[in-house]
Design a protein around this motif. Structure first.
Motif, PDB file in Angstrom:
ATOM      1  N   PRO A 111      31.326   3.991  17.300  1.00  0.00           N
ATOM      2  CA  PRO A 111      30.696   5.159  17.930  1.00  0.00           C
ATOM      3  C   PRO A 111      29.936   6.013  16.915  1.00  0.00           C
ATOM      4  N   ASP A 112      28.798   6.543  17.360  1.00  0.00           N
ATOM      5  CA  ASP A 112      28.013   7.522  16.595  1.00  0.00           C
ATOM      6  C   ASP A 112      27.538   7.000  15.242  1.00  0.00           C
ATOM      7  N   ARG A 113      27.377   5.704  15.101  1.00  0.00           N
ATOM      8  CA  ARG A 113      26.988   5.167  13.795  1.00  0.00           C
ATOM      9  C   ARG A 113      25.790   4.234  13.954  1.00  0.00           C
ATOM     10  N   LEU A 114      24.685   4.579  13.268  1.00  0.00           N
ATOM     11  CA  LEU A 114      23.541   3.677  13.234  1.00  0.00           C
ATOM     12  C   LEU A 114      23.905   2.406  12.475  1.00  0.00           C
ATOM     13  N   TYR A 115      23.283   1.290  12.844  1.00  0.00           N
ATOM     14  CA  TYR A 115      23.531   0.052  12.111  1.00  0.00           C
ATOM     15  C   TYR A 115      22.211  -0.673  11.893  1.00  0.00           C
ATOM     16  N   ASP A 116      22.160  -1.413  10.773  1.00  0.00           N
ATOM     17  CA  ASP A 116      20.971  -2.198  10.475  1.00  0.00           C
ATOM     18  C   ASP A 116      21.355  -3.672  10.370  1.00  0.00           C
ATOM     19  N   GLU A 117      20.434  -4.478   9.847  1.00  0.00           N
ATOM     20  CA  GLU A 117      20.627  -5.926   9.846  1.00  0.00           C
ATOM     21  C   GLU A 117      21.705  -6.397   8.862  1.00  0.00           C
ATOM     22  N   THR A 118      22.205  -5.500   8.019  1.00  0.00           N
ATOM     23  CA  THR A 118      23.265  -5.885   7.078  1.00  0.00           C
ATOM     24  C   THR A 118      24.660  -5.699   7.673  1.00  0.00           C
ATOM     25  N   ALA A 119      24.768  -5.217   8.890  1.00  0.00           N
ATOM     26  CA  ALA A 119      26.077  -5.026   9.517  1.00  0.00           C
ATOM     27  C   ALA A 119      26.791  -6.372   9.651  1.00  0.00           C
ATOM     28  N   PRO A 120      28.134  -6.379   9.591  1.00  0.00           N
ATOM     29  CA  PRO A 120      28.880  -7.647   9.691  1.00  0.00           C
ATOM     30  C   PRO A 120      28.637  -8.356  11.012  1.00  0.00           C
ATOM     31  N   LEU A 121      28.637  -9.676  10.950  1.00  0.00           N
ATOM     32  CA  LEU A 121      28.464 -10.483  12.149  1.00  0.00           C
ATOM     33  C   LEU A 121      29.813 -10.808  12.786  1.00  0.00           C
ATOM     34  N   ALA A 122      29.770 -11.136  14.069  1.00  0.00           N
ATOM     35  CA  ALA A 122      30.970 -11.537  14.782  1.00  0.00           C
ATOM     36  C   ALA A 122      31.549 -12.795  14.126  1.00  0.00           C
ATOM     37  N   ALA A 123      32.872 -12.876  14.117  1.00  0.00           N
ATOM     38  CA  ALA A 123      33.554 -14.021  13.509  1.00  0.00           C
ATOM     39  C   ALA A 123      33.901 -15.058  14.573  1.00  0.00           C
ATOM     40  N   GLY A 124      34.212 -16.260  14.114  1.00  0.00           N
ATOM     41  CA  GLY A 124      34.734 -17.279  15.008  1.00  0.00           C
ATOM     42  C   GLY A 124      33.667 -18.067  15.745  1.00  0.00           C
ATOM     43  N   HIS A 125      34.133 -18.844  16.730  1.00  0.00           N
ATOM     44  CA  HIS A 125      33.256 -19.734  17.490  1.00  0.00           C
ATOM     45  C   HIS A 125      33.474 -19.579  18.990  1.00  0.00           C
ATOM     46  N   GLU A 126      33.900 -18.413  19.412  1.00  0.00           N
ATOM     47  CA  GLU A 126      34.119 -18.189  20.835  1.00  0.00           C
ATOM     48  C   GLU A 126      33.381 -16.942  21.283  1.00  0.00           C
ATOM     49  N   TYR A 184      29.766 -15.256  23.438  1.00  0.00           N
ATOM     50  CA  TYR A 184      28.307 -15.258  23.275  1.00  0.00           C
ATOM     51  C   TYR A 184      27.878 -14.759  21.897  1.00  0.00           C
ATOM     52  N   GLY A 185      28.406 -13.609  21.468  1.00  0.00           N
ATOM     53  CA  GLY A 185      27.975 -13.034  20.207  1.00  0.00           C
ATOM     54  C   GLY A 185      28.323 -13.892  19.007  1.00  0.00           C
TER      55      GLY A 185
END
Length: 322
Positions: free
Chosen positions: A104-119, A121-122
């Motif tokens: 919440p309330d936090r801008l994010y850019d392309e360096t933000a962590p990606l979703a983990a795992g293989h299950e 959509y994201g």
């Protein structure tokens, strides 16, 4: 430019093909041949299955590829293996859903962590990105859109607001009026995807529009449609207590305090702007949406989400309020 489009007949892909043809490019489509078979009679069509036989691509050489239909790493591997060095520069349409979360309330850019795992959509989109970058190092653009809107949208999500406002009367409006929202017009995104292919731009980009208050979006819908709509704002807490589904029941509404998704509509678009992304005024997007009448191909591809019904909205508006 000799351009391959993977997909190309549903929503964004349809806009990509139209944008490329308008610039005089030679376009080849590869898809399963199940939708939009009468669209774009001037293009070459190849039949292939991202989950199976991709032999139609073997031996083919293109200047660039725009991938509108890759959802899993396995699908990306199949297409890159079939094409080998013939893919040219590759533009892959991923999603902001590839990120691990949205505080919440936090801008994010392309360096933000990606979703983990293989299950899910994201996570699968994140692994698909990694598969492409491993296969095409320095020769790929990763595009992460937020909510894509405009004509040919098969989900009916964004359409809910312009079409609800045009009906007029009392309109249930979600959350805080100044809550920021973001979306991107499919026409703008498609044009930029073609730009990236033409310029052979590499990198990863949040493909979103500028933030605007939800109040402003609804007021633009009212201005464009000249309706008599008036807005009744209910808080996040009230809507949740009434079992209104965030994002689908009332599109573009996410409770701002949600620990996982509260900041999803706070993407930084500065990197995409620097790479040439241009977005039209929201009035143009809303006017185009209202002017659009779904054709047979749109109807065949439709997969609408369960937005709030008129009856349920009326029930909620009729409830006593403090």
């Amino acid at each position: 430019m000799n351009l391959l489009v993977l997909g190309g007949t549903i929503f964004l892909g349809r806009h990509v093909v139209a944008a490329a043809l308008a610039r005089g490019h030679r376009v080849t489509l590869l898809n399963r041949g199940r939708h939009g078979t009468a669209l774009f009679p001037e293009v070459e069509r190849l039949v292939g299955d991202r989950d199976g036989d991709m032999r139609a691509l073997q031996g083919r050489v293109f200047d660039a590829t725009i991938d509108c239909s890759g959802y899993t790493p396995e699908q990306v591997v199949r297409s890159t293996t079939a094409l080998g060095d013939g893919a040219g520069h590759t533009v892959f349409v991923s999603s902001i859903s590839a990120y691990a979360g949205f505080a919440p309330d936090r801008l994010y850019d392309e360096t933000a962590p990606l979703a983990a795992g293989h299950e899910g959509y994201g996570a699968l989109k994140a692994r698909a990105e990694e598969a492409l970058l491993a296969a095409r190092p320095g020769q790929a653009a990763i595009v992460r859109p937020g909510l894509i809107v405009g004509p040919h949208d098969p989900t009916g999500r964004f359409d809910y607001w312009p079409r609800r406002v045009v009906r007029g009367g009392e309109v249930l409006a979600p959350g805080r009026p100044e809550r920021p929202v973001q979306f991107i017009d499919a026409c703008d995104l498609a044009a930029w995807c073609v730009d990236l292919a033409e310029a052979r731009t590499a990198g990863t980009f949040n493909a979103v529009g500028p933030r605007m208050p939800m109040r402003e979006l609804l007021e633009i819908c009212r201005d464009v449609s000249a309706s008599d709509a008036r807005f009744t704002w209910l808080s996040d807490e009230t809507l949740l207590a009434l079992d209104v589904a965030p994002w689908t029941g009332l599109p573009l509404w996410l409770p701002e305090s949600d620990p996982a998704f509260g900041g999803m509509l706070l993407a930084d678009l500065s990197r995409a702007r620097a790479a040439g992304l241009r977005t039209r005024d929201a009035r143009a997007t809303i006017a185009d949406t209202l002017a659009w009448t779904p054709d047979a191909d749109d109807l065949a591809a439709a997969r609408p989400v369960a937005t709030l019904s008129a009856e349920r909205e009326a029930e909620i508006l009729a409830l006593p309020r403090p």
